[in-house]
Design an enzyme around this catalytic site. Structure first.
Site, PDB file in Angstrom:
ATOM      1  N   GLU A 117       4.825  31.846 -21.239  1.00 18.80           N
ATOM      2  CA  GLU A 117       4.940  31.001 -20.038  1.00 18.80           C
ATOM      3  C   GLU A 117       3.532  30.720 -19.542  1.00 18.80           C
ATOM      4  O   GLU A 117       2.806  31.632 -19.167  1.00 18.80           O
ATOM      5  CB  GLU A 117       5.742  31.725 -18.959  1.00 18.80           C
ATOM      6  CG  GLU A 117       5.876  30.914 -17.689  1.00 18.80           C
ATOM      7  CD  GLU A 117       6.614  31.675 -16.610  1.00 18.80           C
ATOM      8  OE1 GLU A 117       5.957  32.093 -15.632  1.00 18.80           O
ATOM      9  OE2 GLU A 117       7.842  31.873 -16.757  1.00 18.80           O
TER      10      GLU A 117
ATOM     11  N   ASN B 265      -3.235  16.094 -19.935  1.00 24.55           N
ATOM     12  CA  ASN B 265      -4.120  15.428 -20.892  1.00 24.55           C
ATOM     13  C   ASN B 265      -4.314  16.334 -22.094  1.00 24.55           C
ATOM     14  O   ASN B 265      -4.293  17.564 -21.970  1.00 24.55           O
ATOM     15  CB  ASN B 265      -5.479  15.139 -20.250  1.00 24.55           C
ATOM     16  CG  ASN B 265      -5.346  14.233 -19.038  1.00 24.55           C
ATOM     17  OD1 ASN B 265      -4.653  13.240 -19.060  1.00 24.55           O
ATOM     18  ND2 ASN B 265      -6.026  14.603 -17.967  1.00 24.55           N
TER      19      ASN B 265
ATOM     20  N   HIS C 167     -17.515  16.724 -15.974  1.00 27.10           N
ATOM     21  CA  HIS C 167     -16.755  15.640 -15.359  1.00 27.10           C
ATOM     22  C   HIS C 167     -16.085  16.085 -14.061  1.00 27.10           C
ATOM     23  O   HIS C 167     -15.758  17.254 -13.889  1.00 27.10           O
ATOM     24  CB  HIS C 167     -15.671  15.149 -16.316  1.00 27.10           C
ATOM     25  CG  HIS C 167     -16.202  14.679 -17.627  1.00 27.10           C
ATOM     26  ND1 HIS C 167     -15.459  14.704 -18.775  1.00 27.10           N
ATOM     27  CD2 HIS C 167     -17.413  14.162 -17.982  1.00 27.10           C
ATOM     28  CE1 HIS C 167     -16.170  14.220 -19.785  1.00 27.10           C
ATOM     29  NE2 HIS C 167     -17.372  13.897 -19.330  1.00 27.10           N
TER      30      HIS C 167
ATOM     31  N   LYS D 188      -7.912  21.410 -11.923  1.00 28.19           N
ATOM     32  CA  LYS D 188      -7.528  21.415 -13.335  1.00 28.19           C
ATOM     33  C   LYS D 188      -7.068  22.797 -13.763  1.00 28.19           C
ATOM     34  O   LYS D 188      -7.605  23.806 -13.306  1.00 28.19           O
ATOM     35  CB  LYS D 188      -8.715  21.009 -14.222  1.00 28.19           C
ATOM     36  CG  LYS D 188      -9.195  19.599 -13.993  1.00 28.19           C
ATOM     37  CD  LYS D 188     -10.378  19.267 -14.890  1.00 28.19           C
ATOM     38  CE  LYS D 188     -10.858  17.847 -14.639  1.00 28.19           C
ATOM     39  NZ  LYS D 188     -12.008  17.501 -15.499  1.00 28.19           N
TER      40      LYS D 188
ATOM     41  N   TYR E 122      -4.837  20.083 -20.756  1.00 25.05           N
ATOM     42  CA  TYR E 122      -5.071  20.422 -19.356  1.00 25.05           C
ATOM     43  C   TYR E 122      -4.230  19.600 -18.404  1.00 25.05           C
ATOM     44  O   TYR E 122      -3.880  18.461 -18.660  1.00 25.05           O
ATOM     45  CB  TYR E 122      -6.540  20.330 -18.993  1.00 25.05           C
ATOM     46  CG  TYR E 122      -7.215  18.989 -19.205  1.00 25.05           C
ATOM     47  CD1 TYR E 122      -7.541  18.180 -18.124  1.00 25.05           C
ATOM     48  CD2 TYR E 122      -7.565  18.566 -20.480  1.00 25.05           C
ATOM     49  CE1 TYR E 122      -8.189  16.971 -18.309  1.00 25.05           C
ATOM     50  CE2 TYR E 122      -8.217  17.360 -20.671  1.00 25.05           C
ATOM     51  CZ  TYR E 122      -8.521  16.561 -19.587  1.00 25.05           C
ATOM     52  OH  TYR E 122      -9.162  15.362 -19.769  1.00 25.05           O
TER      53      TYR E 122
ATOM     54  N   ASP F 155     -14.156   8.355 -11.198  1.00 32.14           N
ATOM     55  CA  ASP F 155     -14.597   9.162 -12.332  1.00 32.14           C
ATOM     56  C   ASP F 155     -16.120   9.291 -12.326  1.00 32.14           C
ATOM     57  O   ASP F 155     -16.835   8.288 -12.267  1.00 32.14           O
ATOM     58  CB  ASP F 155     -14.126   8.500 -13.626  1.00 32.14           C
ATOM     59  CG  ASP F 155     -14.374   9.351 -14.848  1.00 32.14           C
ATOM     60  OD1 ASP F 155     -14.351  10.587 -14.727  1.00 32.14           O
ATOM     61  OD2 ASP F 155     -14.580   8.766 -15.930  1.00 32.14           O
TER      62      ASP F 155
ATOM     63  N   ASP G 176     -21.491  10.853 -21.238  1.00 31.04           N
ATOM     64  CA  ASP G 176     -22.152  12.149 -21.124  1.00 31.04           C
ATOM     65  C   ASP G 176     -23.649  12.058 -21.434  1.00 31.04           C
ATOM     66  O   ASP G 176     -24.451  12.757 -20.818  1.00 31.04           O
ATOM     67  CB  ASP G 176     -21.465  13.176 -22.018  1.00 31.04           C
ATOM     68  CG  ASP G 176     -20.051  13.493 -21.543  1.00 31.04           C
ATOM     69  OD1 ASP G 176     -19.741  13.224 -20.363  1.00 31.04           O
ATOM     70  OD2 ASP G 176     -19.247  13.988 -22.344  1.00 31.04           O
TER      71      ASP G 176
END
Length: 191
Positions: free
Chosen positions: A29, A49, A63, A73, A133, A144, A171
């Protein structure tokens, strides 16, 4: 039952889950909202994602999304290994510009929770690494942002060499933290 292990930055938590195995494989889990709320984490995840990085040394990050589309996240590796990093980008925070890193791998199945107000990135330590994630806000191109993974003021020590051929344009061209308006201001709360 997962166990929660706070790391050196407030609100950043490693989560270790139990695996129940037999000759077919295993079951684990990885997320239950009510259990997370009991631990003080009340993120409302709205999007999942999944990425594949073919080469060892692939850098993805650092990011984040600015408010009002800031993202918490919950990250994990489903194949391979990464060195995963969170950086406090909340102006005025006692830990502003500090980082914490942790190896995540598919074999252990450990996860990392990164609250909003932190930049996130990872470096693959094996080829063909898959990364999954959850995020608490939908992707928003207008919000962003990124910070350089090799910003000397942050000083992240990456355990393997970054493959320059595996850097996205985003990046490669990311600004230093000192040149970035992150949109986050420390409010006195831990995270």
């Amino acid at each position: 039952m997962p166990t929660f292990h706070p790391l050196a930055l407030p609100g950043v938590i490693e989560v270790r889950t139990d695996r129940y195995g037999d000759d077919r494989g295993f079951f684990s889990e990885v997320y239950r909202k009510s259990l997370w709320q009991e631990q003080g984490v009340d993120a409302d995840f709205v999007q999942d994602n999944h990425s594949l990085s073919r080469a060892k040394g692939t850098m993805r990050g650092l990011h984040f999304q600015t408010p009002p589309m800031a993202q918490a996240k919950l990250v994990r590796v489903t194949r391979g290994r990464v060195f995963d990093v969170a950086v406090d980008i909340r102006k005025g925070s006692p830990t502003y510009g500090k980082w914490v890193g942790l190896e995540l791998d598919a074999e252990r199945g450990n996860q990392l929770y990164i609250p909003a107000g932190f930049a996130h990135g990872f470096l693959t330590m094996e080829p063909d690494t898959e990364f999954l994630y959850k995020v608490s806000a939908n992707y928003s191109p207008e919000n962003d942002r990124s910070v350089r993974y090799d910003d000397p003021a942050i000083g992240i020590v990456w355990p393997v060499e970054v493959n320059p051929e595996c850097l996205s344009a985003k990046d490669k061209n990311a600004p230093l933290l000192e040149d970035t308006d992150t949109g986050f201001v420390f409010d006195g709360a831990s995270a």
